[in-house]
Design an enzyme around this catalytic site. Structure first.
Site, PDB file in Angstrom:
ATOM      1  N   LYS A  62      15.038  -6.193   7.971  1.00  0.00           N
ATOM      2  CA  LYS A  62      15.156  -7.177   7.088  1.00  0.00           C
ATOM      3  C   LYS A  62      14.524  -8.639   7.746  1.00  0.00           C
ATOM      4  O   LYS A  62      13.626  -9.159   7.101  1.00  0.00           O
ATOM      5  CB  LYS A  62      16.366  -7.877   6.460  1.00  0.00           C
ATOM      6  N   GLN A 106      25.807  -8.681   5.573  1.00  0.00           N
ATOM      7  CA  GLN A 106      25.389  -7.099   5.543  1.00  0.00           C
ATOM      8  C   GLN A 106      26.674  -6.547   5.311  1.00  0.00           C
ATOM      9  O   GLN A 106      27.891  -6.621   5.889  1.00  0.00           O
ATOM     10  CB  GLN A 106      24.831  -7.008   6.922  1.00  0.00           C
ATOM     11  N   ASP A 129      21.464 -11.415  -2.698  1.00  0.00           N
ATOM     12  CA  ASP A 129      21.775  -9.793  -3.011  1.00  0.00           C
ATOM     13  C   ASP A 129      22.217  -9.654  -4.519  1.00  0.00           C
ATOM     14  O   ASP A 129      22.484  -8.634  -4.977  1.00  0.00           O
ATOM     15  CB  ASP A 129      23.158  -9.499  -2.155  1.00  0.00           C
TER      16      ASP A 129
END
Ligand code: NAD
Length: 295
Positions: A62, A106, A129
């Site tokens: 990422k 995460q 997200d």
């Protein structure tokens, strides 16, 4: 890329890596233009707790992708034994930072930490997200701002492959909060007729065989074979499953690729399909969050 099936019908393999590169290229240009116009450089913060090998690789990919697109990025790496309070303090600090437009924690977190409390603490305008209840509500009421990256990547692939999706019958296998439900919502907003198949659905194959668009997000290796697929369907395989073949670890999707490729019009491979698009869409969401801040 096209492959020939035994019946000599060309089946398109949707190349997620190539499409992700195109997206990153487009976004790099946009980021450069922003900076030339004196607007802020989009900033991404990733919070990693512990040393889980898969999470560590995801975070590294990422960050690499963010840097390629010209974003400012940082990683907050906390010890696996950190307290809920320590993690919450980090999120609060990132919420307040002017140079950070997108925050990603995460998942999964170590068991002693509450994922729900952390997700709910992230500023919804920085929730790249798209898991915060505010963003879930905005998506389901047709006012989406930040949408979960994996379904966003799938939509990008479908739009580029099929154009207008109006009137298509889309079947989504799986009803998770991170893939299945937001995917179904996005397809509905694209004017598809949407069915959701899940673990309690009776005769799932029969329903899936009606689909013009079939999205599999189950987590069961190669569950979907050609008996689940209508001839000419477009098949998006979200699944990532590690299987053991002759002592060697191999990644496969939820779709039996070779079997289904004989019957469908287009299909995404695993690996190299949805995965790279998910990361590209994380960058897209960070850029979206920065643009929304400008307004
Ligand atoms: P999940 O376990 O949260 O949800 C799975 C869903 O599948 C559930 O809703 C369940 O009802 C349904 N299901 C289970 N067995 C079924 C069956 N036999 N028939 C029909 N439905 C069934 O999983 P998830 O987080 O949504 O992830 C699904 C898969 O996608 C996993 O393999 C995961 O690793 C992968 N994934 C990939 C990406 C990516 O970037 N490519 C991102 C997220 C998840």
């Amino acid at each position: 890329m096209q492959i020939k099936t035994p019946t000599e019908t060309p089946v398109k393999v949707i190349d997620g890596r190539q499409l992700a590169d195109v997206l990153i290229e487009e976004m790099t240009q946009e980021v450069n233009e922003r900076i030339q116009q004196g607007l802020s450089q989009p900033g991404l913060a990733v919070v990693l707790v512990g040393e889980d090998p898969a999470s560590t690789i995801y975070v590294r990919n990422k960050i690499r992708c963010a840097e390629k697109a010209g974003l400012f990025s940082l990683v907050k790496h906390l010890d696996a034994s950190c307290t809920q309070k320590t993690l919450e303090d980090v999120v609060v600090e990132l919420n307040e930072r002017e140079d950070i437009h997108g925050i990603l924690v995460q998942l999964p977190l170590p068991q002693h930490l509450s994922e729900a409390r952390i997700i709910n603490l992230i500023d919804p305008t920085k929730d790249i997200d798209g898991f915060h209840p505010v963003n879930v509500g905005l998506l389901s009421s047709g006012q989406a701002k930040l949408v979960p990256c994996t379904p966003l990547g799938c939509m990008e692939m479908l739009n580029r492959e099929m154009g207008d999706l109006s009137g298509k019958h889309a079947v989504v296998i799986g009803r998770s909060n991170i893939v299945g439900k937001p995917m179904a919502n996005l397809l509905l907003q694209a004017n598809c007729t949407v069915s959701i198949v899940h673990s309690k659905t009776l005769e799932p194959e029969a329903l899936c065989r009606q689909a013009d668009i079939l999205v599999a997000a189950v987590g069961v290796a190669e569950l979907v074979d050609k008996n689940w697929v209508k001839p000419g369907a477009v098949v998006i395989d979200v699944g990532i499953n590690a299987i053991d073949i002759d002592g060697k670890r191999k990644l496969v999707g939820d779709v039996n690729f070779a079997d289904v490729a004989e019957k469908c019009r287009a299909i995404t491979p695993v690996p190299g399909g949805v995965g790279p698009m998910t990361i590209a869409c994380l960058i897209k969401n960070t850029l979206t969050a920065a643009k929304q801040r400008d307004m």
